[in-house]
Design a protein around this motif. Structure first.
Motif, short mmCIF file in Angstrom:
data_model
loop_
_atom_site.label_atom_id
_atom_site.label_comp_id
_atom_site.label_asym_id
_atom_site.label_seq_id
_atom_site.Cartn_x
_atom_site.Cartn_y
_atom_site.Cartn_z
N UNK A 30 0.84 -1.20 0.00
CA UNK A 30 0.00 0.00 0.00
C UNK A 30 0.88 1.25 0.00
N UNK A 31 1.90 1.26 0.85
CA UNK A 31 2.79 2.41 0.93
C UNK A 31 3.60 2.61 -0.35
N UNK A 32 3.95 1.51 -1.02
CA UNK A 32 4.66 1.62 -2.30
C UNK A 32 3.80 2.36 -3.31
N UNK A 33 2.55 2.01 -3.39
CA UNK A 33 1.63 2.69 -4.33
C UNK A 33 1.53 4.18 -4.02
N UNK A 34 1.42 4.51 -2.75
CA UNK A 34 1.33 5.92 -2.36
C UNK A 34 2.62 6.66 -2.68
N UNK A 35 3.76 6.07 -2.36
CA UNK A 35 5.05 6.72 -2.61
C UNK A 35 5.29 6.93 -4.10
N UNK A 36 5.00 5.92 -4.91
CA UNK A 36 5.19 6.04 -6.36
C UNK A 36 4.28 7.13 -6.92
N UNK A 37 3.04 7.18 -6.48
CA UNK A 37 2.10 8.20 -6.97
C UNK A 37 2.58 9.60 -6.63
N UNK A 38 3.01 9.80 -5.38
CA UNK A 38 3.48 11.12 -4.98
C UNK A 38 4.77 11.48 -5.72
N UNK A 39 5.69 10.53 -5.84
CA UNK A 39 6.95 10.79 -6.56
C UNK A 39 6.66 11.13 -8.02
N UNK A 40 5.71 10.43 -8.63
CA UNK A 40 5.36 10.69 -10.03
C UNK A 40 4.80 12.11 -10.18
N UNK A 41 3.98 12.54 -9.22
CA UNK A 41 3.44 13.90 -9.28
C UNK A 41 4.54 14.95 -9.19
N UNK A 42 5.59 14.66 -8.43
CA UNK A 42 6.69 15.61 -8.27
C UNK A 42 7.69 15.56 -9.41
#
Length: 90
Positions: A30-42
């Motif tokens: 779950x945290x991997x999905x959140x981290x990748x999404x936030x990193x992609x936005x940045x």
């Protein structure tokens, strides 16, 4: 005496190692999905976002596992079942 109460009294872990591993893997996915999404936005690049997410989560997975095992050995606030079957808070 239940496994749970004897574990608190002897300092052994309250959870089995396999349970902690499954909890760790599920949480980290779950945290991997959140981290990748936030990193992609940045950063705006999916490949870079995946690299950031994977690296961060490898470190965090080991940290989470160790943290869970440590807290599993702390009696404070743990619930136990006494000989009478009543639940007590330590």
């Amino acid at each position: 005496m239940s496994l749970r109460s004897s574990s608190v009294l002897t300092g052994r872990p309250l959870q089995g190692r396999s349970r902690v591993i499954v909890k760790t893997v599920c949480y980290r996915l779950v945290m991997l999905c959140i981290t990748v999404t936030i990193a992609w936005l940045f950063v705006g690049d999916v490949g870079d976002a995946l690299n950031i997410g994977i690296a961060a989560n490898l470190v965090k997975t080991g940290t989470y596992y160790a943290y869970e095992r440590l807290w599993d050995r702390i009696e404070w606030g743990a619930r136990t079942t006494g000989a009478s079957g009543t639940r007590n808070t330590r």
